[in-house]
Design an enzyme around this catalytic site. Structure first.
Site, PDB file in Angstrom:
ATOM      1  N   GLU A 188       0.815  -1.223   0.000  1.00  0.00           N
ATOM      2  CA  GLU A 188       0.000   0.000   0.000  1.00  0.00           C
ATOM      3  C   GLU A 188       0.847   1.271   0.000  1.00  0.00           C
ATOM      4  O   GLU A 188       0.425   2.304  -0.518  1.00  0.00           O
ATOM      5  CB  GLU A 188      -0.957   0.005   1.197  1.00  0.00           C
ATOM      6  CG  GLU A 188      -2.108  -0.993   1.077  1.00  0.00           C
ATOM      7  CD  GLU A 188      -1.761  -2.394   1.575  1.00  0.00           C
ATOM      8  OE1 GLU A 188      -0.574  -2.660   1.873  1.00  0.00           O
ATOM      9  OE2 GLU A 188      -2.683  -3.227   1.668  1.00  0.00           O
TER      10      GLU A 188
ATOM     11  N   PHE B 281     -11.477  -7.835  13.484  1.00  0.00           N
ATOM     12  CA  PHE B 281     -10.395  -8.277  12.614  1.00  0.00           C
ATOM     13  C   PHE B 281     -10.079  -7.182  11.590  1.00  0.00           C
ATOM     14  O   PHE B 281     -10.968  -6.638  10.949  1.00  0.00           O
ATOM     15  CB  PHE B 281     -10.787  -9.579  11.895  1.00  0.00           C
ATOM     16  CG  PHE B 281      -9.719 -10.034  10.929  1.00  0.00           C
ATOM     17  CD1 PHE B 281      -8.461 -10.417  11.382  1.00  0.00           C
ATOM     18  CD2 PHE B 281      -9.969 -10.064   9.568  1.00  0.00           C
ATOM     19  CE1 PHE B 281      -7.477 -10.812  10.496  1.00  0.00           C
ATOM     20  CE2 PHE B 281      -8.997 -10.468   8.671  1.00  0.00           C
ATOM     21  CZ  PHE B 281      -7.741 -10.838   9.131  1.00  0.00           C
TER      22      PHE B 281
END
Lengths: 195, 587
Positions: free
Chosen positions: B53, B115
């Protein structure tokens, strides 16, 4: 080849160790002043974190901070911050605040002229006998109100300038001061002008 | 007023298209699956799948800075967002307009340590210009449009829009872009005429003037750069540019003194120090430029044109602050000078130029040539010479010595062809940025002038380059050291080279081949031209590993905490200049 120019500031360099800060004259660049800053912001999640994060991230000082919604229709909150710094720092604080997207207006009330600063404190004093009577007498002089009473305690409510609150709290110290809760300063400019 | 019902994820795509986005750099994950599904069902928006990213954000930066458009990034929640943080900070420091869309866990799970949950708006608050968490699908379209408006208006910067998965999967009403809807953010772009008049007055009476241009000129756009060139031509004043401003004035212009600052030319720094009037357009008196603040250009009156009021008087107190867009301010300033029938004071200017020419004669960018070992400066000079052709050339860099040599020696004659990480100094910027530039300009020659240490920080993007057959060239100035770290250790830490040598470097030729690219290597000066020629002749991606002198240092150098006139010109100067105590704590 000696290509380096001799620094023009050699004298300043040599002098620094002998005479440290004492030699520096107090100028607007070094004098630290207190400033009360009022900020009108969109009342949205995270806006207070943005303002507080700006102060901590850039190393500015917060002496007190208050915030509450002031205009339901336009969804605006007003933040009052008491801070301190040199003139250059205060100018930076205003410029940095102004460029936050949810900030509408930033005003330096201290710099802009007469304004009314007020703070509210709740002060709990636990005492008996002469001390209890003395605390009540002083409260009367300061125009503090009794908002809670038991046989061994009072809670006083006091409004005024920071200095007034400070001196009342100092007086209560030897008389049985137990707890203090203060709002921090809210302030508004004098006169008819709109924020 | 067109309004229509659609899924949140579809709104995201529609908003991007309506904002003129053609390419988005991203990486999928659980929280953004609805957007990737909507992406799959359309063909107006191109997605470039990166390998990390951080690479996506740097690629979008390269794209944005070489096109003038807002770069777009799409990443998932949690690690997707945290990996983007370095890129966002880089974009904030260098004022690059970006919109980064991050996935988020559904609104009912926010705060539950779900999560791949991270407090993305909390984490990115100090490293974005602004950020949003969208909790209502009916606010989504407006928020997306405002994000683009904020990213490109005023001083540009990165904006994050955090998108919970349930919002992406809900149906709501899409709203078309409407600039009027963002009235709460209105930065000042038109300069105050009184300040322009005061600036003109200083220019008219200047004896030893200097123009100091920065990244704000590039960000403002080609018009601002054109007007800046006009100002240089009208006044005949010497001009220097910051690292971010290179290309705003053609480097071939005789009035260009070269780069200013820590590794700037002798003449640029001395002219900054000795001038009587300094006109700063779109630069921010960064510490790499000013050196010791208390000794910065002590005798000058300073004009500072900047769109960001918080840049004014932050580091250096100025005499005439002008808040506004660089193009608008320069237009007003030129009009004012022309109305006053301004003619430069030839006699005084000639005297000033004579002084500057004396500094120029020191040839501060000169280096010891060698027949046996490749000097890094030589490699970059040859790269510059051999890339003069019909093709436009875009240069990106990593961070360190090679970056400074590239800034000193590669000459830029147009803006938006030079992409480098200035403010944050992000190693690993150059390769993904080059990828982004190449996506924007498929026909152009895009070269990442790299260091071997920096490029390894985002080397995985070679895989992206392979996937899209991008002909990016990585030109590695390989000295086996983190060269700038090594240089500082030599100059300031008694030549104790603590952890700055990379003992196990990969074979970059084989590495290139593993990624399906061409690998080339030069180890002797006479091989440099052949390698560059072969690199340029290959129509795919290339890694050229140039084994340079491992001990070469980058000069000129203003040691940290020193003033412009304490500049070191070469290795022989270093003994005479022990760093001050004050300087040792600076970076």
């Amino acid at each position: 080849m000696a290509l380096r120019l001799r620094p023009k500031h050699a004298a300043e360099k040599a002098g620094r160790k002998a005479a440290p800060l004492a030699a520096a004259p107090a100028t607007s660049a070094t004098i630290v002043k207190r400033a009360t800053i009022a900020i009108l912001v969109d009342n949205e999640p995270g806006v207070l974190a943005r303002v507080v994060g700006l102060f901590s991230g850039r190393g500015y000082n917060i002496e007190s901070l208050t915030v509450a919604e002031v205009n339901k229709r336009d969804n605006l909150s007003r933040i009052t911050i008491v801070t301190s710094g040199t003139a250059m720092i205060i100018e930076q604080i205003k410029a940095q605040l102004s460029r936050l997207v949810p900030v509408h207006t930033v005003r330096d009330l201290t710099a802009e002229g007469p304004h009314v600063p007020r703070e509210l404190a709740l002060i709990k004093v636990s005492a008996s006998g002469e001390k209890r009577i003395e605390s009540l007498r002083l409260a009367d002089i300061f125009r503090a109100r009794v908002v809670d009473a038991t046989t061994e305690s009072f809670v006083f409510e006091l409004t005024g300038s920071t200095e007034k609150l400070d001196s009342f709290i100092n007086l209560m110290e030897p008389l049985g001061l137990v707890d203090v809760s203060r709002t921090g300063v809210v302030a508004i400019s004098r006169g008819a002008e709109r924020f | 007023m067109a309004a229509s019902e659609m899924l949140g994820a579809e709104m995201v795509i529609k908003a991007l298209v309506d904002q003129g986005v053609e390419v988005v750099f991203g990486y999928p994950g659980g929280a953004v699956l609805p957007i990737y599904d909507a992406l799959f069902k359309q063909n107006r928006l191109r997605h470039i799948l990166v390998r990390h990213e951080q690479g996506a954000v740097h690629a979008a930066e390269g794209y944005a800075r070489s096109t003038g458009k807002v770069g777009a990034v799409l990443v998932t929640s949690g690690p997707g967002a945290t990996n983007a943080v370095t890129g966002l900070t880089d974009a904030l420091m260098d004022s690059v307009p970006l919109v980064c869309l991050t996935g988020q866990v559904p609104t009912h799970l926010i705060g539950n340590d779900a999560f791949q949950e991270a407090d993305t708006t909390g984490i990115t608050r100090p490293c974005t210009k602004h950020n949003y968490l969208v909790k209502d699908v009916n606010e989504l379209a407006h928020t997306m449009h405002e994000a683009f408006y904020v990213a490109r208006t005023g001083r540009p910067g990165p904006v994050v829009v955090d998108l919970p998965k349930d919002v992406l999967m809900a149906t709501g009403t899409y709203r078309e872009p409407d600039e009027q809807a963002h009235r709460r953010y209105q930065p000042q772009t038109k300069p105050d005429p009184a300040r322009i008049a005061a600036a003109a007055e200083l220019i008219v009476n200047a004896r030893k003037p200097i123009l100091y241009g920065g990244g704000g000129l590039i960000n403002s756009g080609p018009k601002a750069c054109k007007l800046f060139v006009e100002l240089v031509q009208l006044t005949g004043f010497p001009c220097t540019l910051t690292l971010m401003g290179l290309g705003a004035l053609p480097a071939s212009d005789p009035r260009f003194l070269g780069l200013v600052g820590m590794h700037g030319t002798y003449e640029a720094n001395l002219a900054m120090h000795d001038c009587d009037v300094m006109i700063n357009v779109g630069a921010r008196f960064d510490d790499r430029v000013t050196g010791k603040v208390s000794a910065f250009s002590p005798g000058s009156k300073k004009v500072h044109i900047d769109i960001d009021p918080s840049s004014i008087n932050k580091n250096i107190r100025v005499d005439v602050p002008v808040i506004g867009d660089a193009a608008a301010a320069l237009e007003a300033l030129l009009a004012q000078l022309r109305a006053r029938r301004f003619k430069p004071d030839k006699a005084h200017l000639a005297k000033w130029w004579k002084e500057i020419d004396g500094w120029k004669a020191r040839q501060s960018l000169r280096y010891e040539k060698s027949d046996t070992v490749i000097k890094p400066q030589y490699a970059i000079e040859r790269l510059y010479a051999l890339t003069r052709g019909s093709k436009p050339v875009y240069i990106t860099t990593e961070v360190g010595q090679h970056q400074m040599w590239a800034a000193q020696l590669f000459k830029f004659d147009a803006p938006m062809h030079w992409m480098t990480s200035g403010g944050l100094g992000t190693m690993g910027y150059g390769l993904p940025a080059a990828l982004g530039v190449q996506v924007a300009h498929p026909e152009a020659l895009v070269i990442d002038i790299a260091g071997e240490a920096s490029i390894l920080m985002n080397i995985q993007e070679m895989s992206t380059i392979a996937q899209y057959s991008l002909p990016v060239k990585a030109f590695i100035i390989n000295n086996q050291y983190m060269g700038m770290v090594r240089q500082w250790q030599e100059l300031m830490h008694g030549a104790r080279y603590s952890e700055s040598y990379t003992a196990a470097l990969p074979d970059f030729v084989k590495l290139a081949e593993a990624f399906g690219a061409k690998g080339l290597r030069a180890t002797k000066p006479e091989e440099v031209d052949d390698v560059i020629t072969a690199m340029l002749a290959h129509d795919g991606a290339v890694i050229a590993d140039i084994a340079v002198d491992p001990t070469e240092n980058c000069f000129p150098m203003i040691p940290s905490g020193a003033a412009h006139n304490e500049i070191l010109l070469g290795p022989k100067d270093k003994a005479a200049a022990p760093a001050s105590e004050e300087g040792m704590v600076l970076v």
